[in-house]
Design a protein around this motif. Structure first.
Motif, mmCIF file in Angstrom:
data_model
loop_
_atom_site.group_PDB
_atom_site.id
_atom_site.type_symbol
_atom_site.label_atom_id
_atom_site.label_comp_id
_atom_site.label_asym_id
_atom_site.label_seq_id
_atom_site.Cartn_x
_atom_site.Cartn_y
_atom_site.Cartn_z
ATOM 1 N N GLY A 54 10.547 -0.804 7.543
ATOM 2 C CA GLY A 54 9.319 -0.228 7.177
ATOM 3 C C GLY A 54 8.795 -0.583 5.886
ATOM 4 N N ILE A 55 9.388 -1.467 5.165
ATOM 5 C CA ILE A 55 8.693 -1.857 3.769
ATOM 6 C C ILE A 55 7.758 -2.876 3.711
ATOM 7 N N PHE A 56 6.808 -2.646 3.169
ATOM 8 C CA PHE A 56 5.687 -3.916 3.164
ATOM 9 C C PHE A 56 5.158 -4.161 1.780
ATOM 10 N N ARG A 57 5.093 -5.560 1.507
ATOM 11 C CA ARG A 57 4.583 -5.530 0.199
ATOM 12 C C ARG A 57 3.065 -6.156 0.304
ATOM 13 N N VAL A 58 2.237 -5.757 -0.822
ATOM 14 C CA VAL A 58 0.654 -6.111 -0.485
ATOM 15 C C VAL A 58 0.376 -6.662 -1.932
ATOM 16 N N LYS A 59 -0.029 -7.983 -1.879
ATOM 17 C CA LYS A 59 -0.079 -8.573 -3.281
ATOM 18 C C LYS A 59 -1.774 -8.240 -3.793
ATOM 19 N N GLU A 60 -2.203 -8.998 -4.813
ATOM 20 C CA GLU A 60 -3.331 -8.875 -5.363
ATOM 21 C C GLU A 60 -4.596 -8.844 -4.434
ATOM 22 N N ASP A 61 -4.435 -9.931 -3.516
ATOM 23 C CA ASP A 61 -5.691 -9.840 -2.616
ATOM 24 C C ASP A 61 -5.964 -8.877 -1.289
ATOM 25 N N GLY A 62 -4.742 -7.893 -1.452
ATOM 26 C CA GLY A 62 -4.959 -6.773 -0.361
ATOM 27 C C GLY A 62 -4.864 -7.014 0.958
ATOM 28 N N LEU A 63 -4.409 -8.199 1.276
ATOM 29 C CA LEU A 63 -4.443 -8.861 2.708
ATOM 30 C C LEU A 63 -3.531 -7.591 3.685
ATOM 31 N N LEU A 108 -4.130 -4.671 3.953
ATOM 32 C CA LEU A 108 -3.623 -3.211 3.294
ATOM 33 C C LEU A 108 -3.986 -2.155 4.264
ATOM 34 N N GLY A 109 -5.285 -2.241 4.835
ATOM 35 C CA GLY A 109 -5.620 -1.275 5.746
ATOM 36 C C GLY A 109 -4.849 -0.854 6.731
ATOM 37 N N GLY A 110 -4.364 -1.992 7.462
ATOM 38 C CA GLY A 110 -3.334 -1.858 8.525
ATOM 39 C C GLY A 110 -2.151 -1.350 8.311
ATOM 40 N N ILE A 111 -1.573 -1.666 7.077
ATOM 41 C CA ILE A 111 -0.170 -1.112 6.661
ATOM 42 C C ILE A 111 -0.504 0.440 6.548
ATOM 43 N N ILE A 112 -1.395 0.630 5.705
ATOM 44 C CA ILE A 112 -1.703 2.070 5.555
ATOM 45 C C ILE A 112 -1.714 3.080 6.817
ATOM 46 N N GLU A 113 -2.689 2.375 7.869
ATOM 47 C CA GLU A 113 -2.728 3.267 9.014
ATOM 48 C C GLU A 113 -1.266 3.208 9.723
ATOM 49 N N THR A 114 -0.643 2.143 9.689
ATOM 50 C CA THR A 114 0.842 2.100 10.456
ATOM 51 C C THR A 114 1.751 3.082 9.679
ATOM 52 N N LEU A 115 1.927 3.252 8.518
ATOM 53 C CA LEU A 115 2.495 4.074 7.743
ATOM 54 C C LEU A 115 2.436 5.633 7.541
#
Length: 319
Positions: A173-182, A184-191
């Protein structure tokens, strides 16, 4: 002394790497007898004491049939936990409701005279990701929140971030989000499950390329070697469970500083064995439920971590 290990099913052990197995082996080598049960075998009834259905076992030295049972489970009446010389709680994460309830049963056994390691209350009081909050001087930038907006602000500030669930284990369940924010919304909703669950967010530490170091602290003192778990194949996670490569190495000055600072504090609370995860110079987690890496360190350096652990156990019981 008869030592009871509360652990996962013995049949599930991978003894070539299992830390609980080498604890058992060292204890038996010193003449201690070994018993085992699972958390589900613990029980209590009004007017009685905490008991468990246990198996008395002997380690055979065979790689396949590695233990024999001299006292099969359910062969006799449940046995009182207070009658064992020591109880070692080694149930693997996750720390779920049943683990939580098991710590309460073990704490009742302590009130009846049992000696439990790690101490049940300390297991409850030190959730492995949140425990770093007590030691901000050793931690990198970190946020714990349910708020999607707070996570977005943290990302805007730090540009490159790691997000993970508070109840995750083994790198899941670990995610990395770089500067482009690609995404990010979906990952936040998932977690955070639309704000229902808290998430840990940390600034990405590029030193992960050199390994996520497991610094073991036994009896308040750091083991001289750590295991750097190095990500492989483009992974951002170094966890052995997801394919990281384990490389044993001497503690750096910073590793030792962290171990010597945290060790006495945590030991005083009944945490005989702790696994501190360090990336670069920063503590990212403090593992207390079932720290591992004994065998990998021994195989690569000859440092007998299991012997250090049983030394500390015997010393704690002698007090």
């Amino acid at each position: 002394m008869n030592i009871l290990f509360v652990a996962d099913p013995l049949e599930s052990f991978k003894i070539y790497k299992d830390t609980t197995f080498v604890m058992m082996r060292e204890a038996q080598r010193r003449g201690h007898s070994i018993s085992a049960c699972e958390p589900q075998d613990l029980q209590w009834q009004t007017g009685g004491v905490v008991t468990a259905q246990v198996r008395d076992i002997h380690l055979t030295g065979d790689k396949t049939d590695w233990f024999s049972v001299s006292q099969p489970l359910f062969a006799n009446s449940p046995r009182a936990l207070k009658d064992f010389g020591a109880i070692i709680m080694r149930k693997d994460p996750p720390f779920d409701s049943e683990f939580f309830y098991a710590t309460h049963l073990l704490e009742q056994a302590e009130r009846e005279g049992a000696k439990v390691f790690n101490k049940p209350r300390a297991l409850r009081d030190h959730p492995e990701k949140l425990a770093i909050m007590e030691f901000p001087q050793f931690s990198g930038p970190t946020l714990v929140t349910r708020s999607a907006e707070a996570i977005r602000r943290f990302h805007a500030e730090h540009k490159d971030i790691i997000l993970k669930p508070l109840d995750g284990m083994g790198g899941m369940g670990i995610f990395r989000v770089k500067e482009d924010g690609l995404n990010l919304g979906g990952i936040i909703e998932t977690l955070n499950k639309n704000g229902a669950e808290s998430v840990m967010v940390q600034k990405f530490l590029p030193e992960i390329a050199l390994g996520d170091k497991r610094v073991l602290v036994i009896g308040g003192k750091p083991v001289p070697y750590c295991l750097a778990r190095i990500p492989q194949g483009g992974e951002v996670r170094g966890n052995l469970a997801v394919g990281g490569k384990g490389v044993a190495q001497p503690l750096s000055n910073r590793d030792r500083e962290i171990g010597e600072a945290l060790g006495p504090i945590l030991a005083a609370r009944g945490l005989l064995l702790v696994g501190v995860d360090v990336i670069g110079d920063c503590v990212t987690e403090i593992n207390v439920t079932s720290p591992t890496c004994f065998q990998e360190i021994f195989d690569q350096t000859g440092c007998d971590v299991a012997a250090l652990f049983i030394d500390a156990l015997e010393a704690a019981l002698a007090v």
